[in-house]
Design a protein around this motif. Sequence first.
Motif, PDB file in Angstrom:
ATOM      1  N   THR A 131       0.828  -1.202   0.000  1.00  0.00           N
ATOM      2  CA  THR A 131       0.000   0.000   0.000  1.00  0.00           C
ATOM      3  C   THR A 131       0.861   1.249   0.000  1.00  0.00           C
ATOM      4  OG1 THR A 131      -1.601  -1.237   1.329  1.00  0.00           O
ATOM      5  CG2 THR A 131      -1.955   1.123   1.133  1.00  0.00           C
ATOM      6  N   VAL A 132       1.899   1.258   0.802  1.00  0.00           N
ATOM      7  CA  VAL A 132       2.795   2.414   0.883  1.00  0.00           C
ATOM      8  C   VAL A 132       3.451   2.686  -0.467  1.00  0.00           C
ATOM      9  CG1 VAL A 132       4.898   3.339   1.922  1.00  0.00           C
ATOM     10  CG2 VAL A 132       3.239   2.124   3.342  1.00  0.00           C
ATOM     11  N   HIS A 133       3.943   1.636  -1.134  1.00  0.00           N
ATOM     12  CA  HIS A 133       4.584   1.812  -2.435  1.00  0.00           C
ATOM     13  C   HIS A 133       3.597   2.355  -3.472  1.00  0.00           C
ATOM     14  CE1 HIS A 133       8.432   0.293  -1.307  1.00  0.00           C
ATOM     15  NE2 HIS A 133       8.002  -0.925  -1.030  1.00  0.00           N
ATOM     16  N   VAL A 134       2.365   1.871  -3.421  1.00  0.00           N
ATOM     17  CA  VAL A 134       1.360   2.354  -4.365  1.00  0.00           C
ATOM     18  C   VAL A 134       1.038   3.822  -4.080  1.00  0.00           C
ATOM     19  CG1 VAL A 134      -1.033   2.088  -5.152  1.00  0.00           C
ATOM     20  CG2 VAL A 134       0.398   0.066  -4.778  1.00  0.00           C
ATOM     21  N   PHE A 135       0.886   4.176  -2.795  1.00  0.00           N
ATOM     22  CA  PHE A 135       0.676   5.584  -2.432  1.00  0.00           C
ATOM     23  C   PHE A 135       1.774   6.461  -3.021  1.00  0.00           C
ATOM     24  CE2 PHE A 135      -1.708   4.829   1.852  1.00  0.00           C
ATOM     25  CZ  PHE A 135      -2.896   4.712   1.164  1.00  0.00           C
ATOM     26  N   LYS A 136       3.005   6.006  -2.893  1.00  0.00           N
ATOM     27  CA  LYS A 136       4.157   6.819  -3.305  1.00  0.00           C
ATOM     28  C   LYS A 136       4.246   6.991  -4.818  1.00  0.00           C
ATOM     29  CE  LYS A 136       7.526   5.692   0.366  1.00  0.00           C
ATOM     30  NZ  LYS A 136       8.800   4.993   0.620  1.00  0.00           N
ATOM     31  N   GLN A 137       4.008   5.907  -5.553  1.00  0.00           N
ATOM     32  CA  GLN A 137       4.430   5.872  -6.947  1.00  0.00           C
ATOM     33  C   GLN A 137       3.314   5.970  -7.979  1.00  0.00           C
ATOM     34  OE1 GLN A 137       7.272   2.657  -7.641  1.00  0.00           O
ATOM     35  NE2 GLN A 137       7.899   2.731  -5.496  1.00  0.00           N
ATOM     36  N   VAL A 138       2.096   5.646  -7.615  1.00  0.00           N
ATOM     37  CA  VAL A 138       1.024   5.607  -8.610  1.00  0.00           C
ATOM     38  C   VAL A 138       0.397   6.989  -8.765  1.00  0.00           C
ATOM     39  CG1 VAL A 138      -1.238   4.626  -9.143  1.00  0.00           C
ATOM     40  CG2 VAL A 138       0.582   3.164  -8.245  1.00  0.00           C
ATOM     41  N   ASN A 169      -8.385  21.774  -9.919  1.00  0.00           N
ATOM     42  CA  ASN A 169      -9.679  21.100  -9.954  1.00  0.00           C
ATOM     43  C   ASN A 169      -9.530  19.577 -10.007  1.00  0.00           C
ATOM     44  OD1 ASN A 169     -12.688  21.268 -10.291  1.00  0.00           O
ATOM     45  ND2 ASN A 169     -12.183  20.235 -12.199  1.00  0.00           N
ATOM     46  N   LYS A 170      -8.517  19.098 -10.746  1.00  0.00           N
ATOM     47  CA  LYS A 170      -8.311  17.660 -10.892  1.00  0.00           C
ATOM     48  C   LYS A 170      -8.054  16.993  -9.539  1.00  0.00           C
ATOM     49  CE  LYS A 170      -7.315  14.158 -13.846  1.00  0.00           C
ATOM     50  NZ  LYS A 170      -8.119  13.708 -14.992  1.00  0.00           N
ATOM     51  N   GLN A 171      -7.331  17.689  -8.650  1.00  0.00           N
ATOM     52  CA  GLN A 171      -7.034  17.124  -7.330  1.00  0.00           C
ATOM     53  C   GLN A 171      -8.269  17.086  -6.439  1.00  0.00           C
ATOM     54  OE1 GLN A 171      -4.275  20.134  -6.310  1.00  0.00           O
ATOM     55  NE2 GLN A 171      -2.505  19.147  -7.253  1.00  0.00           N
ATOM     56  N   ILE A 172      -9.108  18.090  -6.578  1.00  0.00           N
ATOM     57  CA  ILE A 172     -10.253  18.257  -5.689  1.00  0.00           C
ATOM     58  C   ILE A 172     -11.482  17.492  -6.185  1.00  0.00           C
ATOM     59  CG2 ILE A 172     -11.792  19.986  -4.650  1.00  0.00           C
ATOM     60  CD1 ILE A 172      -8.845  19.990  -3.700  1.00  0.00           C
ATOM     61  N   GLN A 173     -11.501  17.190  -7.485  1.00  0.00           N
ATOM     62  CA  GLN A 173     -12.693  16.607  -8.103  1.00  0.00           C
ATOM     63  C   GLN A 173     -13.199  15.334  -7.416  1.00  0.00           C
ATOM     64  OE1 GLN A 173     -14.204  18.444 -10.252  1.00  0.00           O
ATOM     65  NE2 GLN A 173     -15.930  17.057 -10.476  1.00  0.00           N
ATOM     66  N   PRO A 174     -12.320  14.397  -6.995  1.00  0.00           N
ATOM     67  CA  PRO A 174     -12.845  13.205  -6.321  1.00  0.00           C
ATOM     68  C   PRO A 174     -13.681  13.530  -5.088  1.00  0.00           C
ATOM     69  CG  PRO A 174     -10.571  12.846  -6.965  1.00  0.00           C
ATOM     70  CD  PRO A 174     -10.859  14.300  -7.221  1.00  0.00           C
ATOM     71  N   MET A 175     -13.234  14.498  -4.288  1.00  0.00           N
ATOM     72  CA  MET A 175     -14.015  14.881  -3.105  1.00  0.00           C
ATOM     73  C   MET A 175     -15.332  15.527  -3.484  1.00  0.00           C
ATOM     74  SD  MET A 175     -11.239  16.273  -0.314  1.00  0.00           S
ATOM     75  CE  MET A 175     -10.118  17.057  -1.474  1.00  0.00           C
ATOM     76  N   MET A 280      -1.441  13.968 -11.782  1.00  0.00           N
ATOM     77  CA  MET A 280      -2.123  12.758 -12.241  1.00  0.00           C
ATOM     78  C   MET A 280      -1.499  12.245 -13.535  1.00  0.00           C
ATOM     79  SD  MET A 280      -4.742  12.533 -10.049  1.00  0.00           S
ATOM     80  CE  MET A 280      -5.851  13.561  -9.066  1.00  0.00           C
ATOM     81  N   ALA A 281      -1.555  10.927 -13.709  1.00  0.00           N
ATOM     82  CA  ALA A 281      -1.024  10.334 -14.936  1.00  0.00           C
ATOM     83  C   ALA A 281      -1.872  10.706 -16.133  1.00  0.00           C
ATOM     84  CB  ALA A 281      -0.970   8.806 -14.802  1.00  0.00           C
ATOM     85  N   ASN A 282      -3.176  10.926 -15.903  1.00  0.00           N
ATOM     86  CA  ASN A 282      -4.090  11.150 -17.026  1.00  0.00           C
ATOM     87  C   ASN A 282      -4.483  12.599 -17.206  1.00  0.00           C
ATOM     88  OD1 ASN A 282      -4.210   8.343 -17.564  1.00  0.00           O
ATOM     89  ND2 ASN A 282      -5.674   8.092 -15.906  1.00  0.00           N
ATOM     90  N   ASN A 283      -3.606  13.519 -16.758  1.00  0.00           N
ATOM     91  CA  ASN A 283      -3.889  14.947 -16.963  1.00  0.00           C
ATOM     92  C   ASN A 283      -3.957  15.279 -18.454  1.00  0.00           C
ATOM     93  OD1 ASN A 283      -4.215  15.797 -14.371  1.00  0.00           O
ATOM     94  ND2 ASN A 283      -2.112  16.501 -14.100  1.00  0.00           N
TER      95      ASN A 283
END
Length: 283
Positions: A131-138, A169-175, A280-283
């Motif tokens: 989980t930690v690695h995914v948090f860091k790298q994905v 907006n991209k960062q906030i959109q999920p919330m 984000m990867a998909n920006n």
Amino acid sequence: MKNILLPTDFSENSWNAISYALHLFKDEICTFHLLHTYTPIVYHVEYVMVSTSQFDLADVIREQALKSLKDFETRIQETFNNPKHHFESRAVFNTLTLEISEQVKENKIDYVVMGTKGATGAKEILFGSNTVHVFKQVKCPVLAVPDGFRFEPSLDILFPTDYEIDYQNKQIQPMVELSKSYQSTVHVLNVSYGKDLTEEQKRNMAKLGSLFKNITSRFHSVKNQEITKAISDFQNKTRIDLLVMINNKHSFFENLFFKSTINQIGFHLNIPFLVIPSKMANN
């Protein structure tokens, strides 16, 4: 339509995270990508050079994984049977983090949802290394669901921030999307150490307020407390169903959670934790 990646090792812990995701996005048209990665420990070049049996072993492991994925798909259909949800499955010889990163790009993944476990006490969660690695790298929002956590229809959100981020907006959109879907409140929690906000922080706070203008949000401020204690204290006073943070390289939260203390943090976290990357990867 949303694309949701669901890594699984076929444990009940991963099934619990899958169930949470299916509940969370029950009203959304989604493609769920079930993913299992495998790296047989005996699969080494020196053995392959003298015997083709190692190739056979990898094939057997892959076939077993595909069968288990099919069983999970059947279980999902029998349990949920949601016509808005479509499923694709793949078993891949790769490390988990690398494959998740590749799938995020290839399938334009909107969320990765995965289980996490590692209780160090009655109410404490120690995030596992995967989980930690995914948090860091994905470079995609990653939702970690604690082992045994059951979805409930309320979804009030706690968003700790130091206002050091020029919010996009991209960062906030999920919330925003989750708050609208569940008619819930986003609680913004600023933890400071006795200093007044700088002009830049005030601008970022104002921008955050404008990005939250179409949802219910409340802004809170706490001084002279450790961030983990502030979060725990807030949870004790206010019902919170989801913790959200932005992983920003210039934020002290990045240092707090992803460098020195993540591997030993005894964090009173018994709710899902959504980590949103600053880029984000998909920006």
